[in-house]
Design an enzyme around this catalytic site. Structure first.
Site, PDB file in Angstrom:
ATOM      1  N   GLU A 137      34.369  38.287  49.886  1.00  0.00           N
ATOM      2  CA  GLU A 137      34.395  39.462  49.013  1.00  0.00           C
ATOM      3  C   GLU A 137      35.840  39.780  48.595  1.00  0.00           C
ATOM      4  OE1 GLU A 137      32.895  42.875  51.055  1.00  0.00           O
ATOM      5  OE2 GLU A 137      32.836  44.138  49.261  1.00  0.00           O
TER       6      GLU A 137
ATOM      7  N   ASP B 259      36.541  51.409  45.022  1.00  0.00           N
ATOM      8  CA  ASP B 259      36.098  52.632  45.685  1.00  0.00           C
ATOM      9  C   ASP B 259      37.151  53.461  46.402  1.00  0.00           C
ATOM     10  OD1 ASP B 259      33.881  51.327  44.853  1.00  0.00           O
ATOM     11  OD2 ASP B 259      32.896  51.254  46.785  1.00  0.00           O
TER      12      ASP B 259
END
Ligand code: 9WN
Length: 456
Positions: free
Chosen positions: A426, A193
């Site tokens: 993550e 992103d």
């Protein structure tokens, strides 16, 4: 070919993940913890990336999760992926998020109320109107190879037309640059992103913080502000999503009217890998593999023609609106290594960059998301430095595909070691290895299972 087959129930009820077979990766101490992460993140229909940060189903996460679930519970893996494709649009696009109607709007931003996607297929789940990298054909082919039986064949038959429709959408409507590659219209579509790869293209999008007024970010309430995109980044993300939404998610004249139209090396490498996987699937379901192989070849050539920078020896994102390559050296420019038909000199150059100080692939640490020597390298902020397991898994596959067994083995060992030390996070600090972002993250657990099982 029609994808309007609304069958939802051809898959039998799904058993919970079982113990691995004796002799599999199940003997490894990391195995039960990975299984527990995936079990805890199973919603009943699909696996969420994280219960806290990402409580819906995400598109490319679903592909990586299925690859890991294939090692544990193939039925569940198939169901997970099918649940994503039930939200496929009639034009072939697969939403980047499929929303769980049981999750409140305030528990993820931007949720379904923001996207306002018209109900495209009655009785099917709602998603967003943007996409993510097309990793699904790869996952479907992996799943089938793990269990090439009658159930697997039925699944291949179900998925094949849907995967073809997804590719047709990307190679047709999204070829905004006219060069045979798919363009993304939002950084969220890349999956990386807020990578520095988008900085120059995003600079043309005003960071108008007023678009956040009356809207509440959810990510900063459950993750550290220093680890997440800034409010300026989010203002641009929201403005771009609104612009695309307000054109009813149409893809005509994108380069003329939309603020962000970019060709990403990783997105397109997965697009090419998907055509190769579709060729293999076509061979099993009685369709024509030749068309897919031809497309795969075109995509590799187009990546090389349009995204290669001879000065840096790697691939870079291309801004379709200006025709310029991003100057940033980001890990997305190394992932084309997964293409088996990449020219040998390109492979050698990418492997050299991987081993250089910039990416420092070593026994001690997997590859970071950004050039370690860059002045704006940030070890904790989202995609601007940290180590991500899904990207490293792709690089591992790429190294193997090109016969770089020593480097591939080293990278596999580094990933297993990192997760063993820090847990199923993550992403990871690229110097200390500390876990960052969401704990109990699904694709980290899933891909670790694949790495563990592969070694036995
Ligand atoms: C936006 C779910 C997703 C991943 C992306 C990652 C992140 C979302 C977010 O989480 O993106 O789609 O809210 O930041 O960047 O790769 O698919 O795990």
């Amino acid at each position: 070919m029609s994808i309007i087959d609304t069958t939802t129930s051809a898959v039998p009820p799904v058993a919970p993940p079982a113990e691995a077979e004796p002799g599999g990766g199940g003997r490894h101490e990391l195995w039960p913890a990975a299984r527990a992460v995936l079990e805890a993140n199973w919603s009943g229909r699909h696996t969420v990336p994280s219960r806290t940060l990402y409580p819906h189903q995400w598109s490319w996460d679903a592909a990586f999760i299925a690859i890991g679930l294939a090692r544990l519970a193939p039925d569940r893996a198939w169901q997970d992926l099918r649940s994503l494709f039930l939200a496929q649009w009639p034009d072939g696009r697969v939403p980047h998020i499929v929303f769980d109607p049981g999750i409140a709007e305030r528990d993820y931003f931007p949720g379904p109320g923001f996207w306002q996607v018209p109900l495209r297929r009655p009785g099917h789940p709602d998603g967003t109107g943007i996409v993510q990298p097309p990793a699904h054909a790869l996952a479907v082919w992996e799943l089938y190879q793990r269990a090439p039986d009658a159930v697997g064949l039925a699944q291949l038959r179900w998925f094949y037309p849907r995967l073809v429709a997804a590719q047709d959408y990307l190679l047709g409507r999204r070829d905004a640059g006219g060069g045979g590659l798919a363009a993304i219209v939002h950084p969220w579509e890349s999956g990386l992103d807020n990578s520095p790869a988008w900085d120059t293209a995003l600079a043309a999008v005003p960071a108008d913080l007023t678009v956040l007024a009356g809207r509440q970010r959810h990510d900063n309430r459950v993750a550290a502000v220093a680890h997440r995109p800034t409010d300026e980044d989010y203002a641009r993300f929201v403005a771009l999503a609104l612009a695309y939404r307000d054109h009813d998610y149409a893809d005509d004249a994108l380069a003329d009217r939309h603020g962000f139209v970019v060709e990403c090396p990783t997105f397109n490498a997965l697009l090419g890998a998907a055509e190769r996987a579709l060729a293999a699937i076509a061979g099993v379901v009685g369709a024509d593999p030749a068309r897919h192989l031809a497309r795969a070849g075109h995509i590799t050539r187009a990546i090389d023609d349009r995204l290669w920078n001879p000065r840096t020896g790697m691939y870079h994102a291309r801004d379709v609106r200006t025709g310029r390559l991003s100057p940033a050296r980001c890990v997305n420019g190394l992932v084309p290594l997964i293409l088996p038909d990449l020219p040998a000199d390109r492979v050698a150059a990418l492997v050299a960059v991987l081993g250089s100080d910039r990416f420092g692939m070593s026994a001690a640490m997997p590859v970071p998301s950004y050039d370690r020597t860059a002045t704006d390298f940030d070890p904790v902020r989202y995609w601007r430095g940290p180590v991500w397991i899904n990207i490293n898994w792709l690089l591992w596959r790429g190294l193997r595909a090109h016969g770089c067994a020593t480097e591939a083995d080293r990278l596999r060992a580094a990933m297993i070691d990192l997760v063993g030390r820090s847990g199923y996070y993550e992403y990871f600090h690229p110097v200390t290895g500390a876990g960052v972002g969401a704990a109990a993250f699904s694709w980290t657990a899933a891909l670790l299972l694949d790495l563990l099982a592969d070694g036995d």
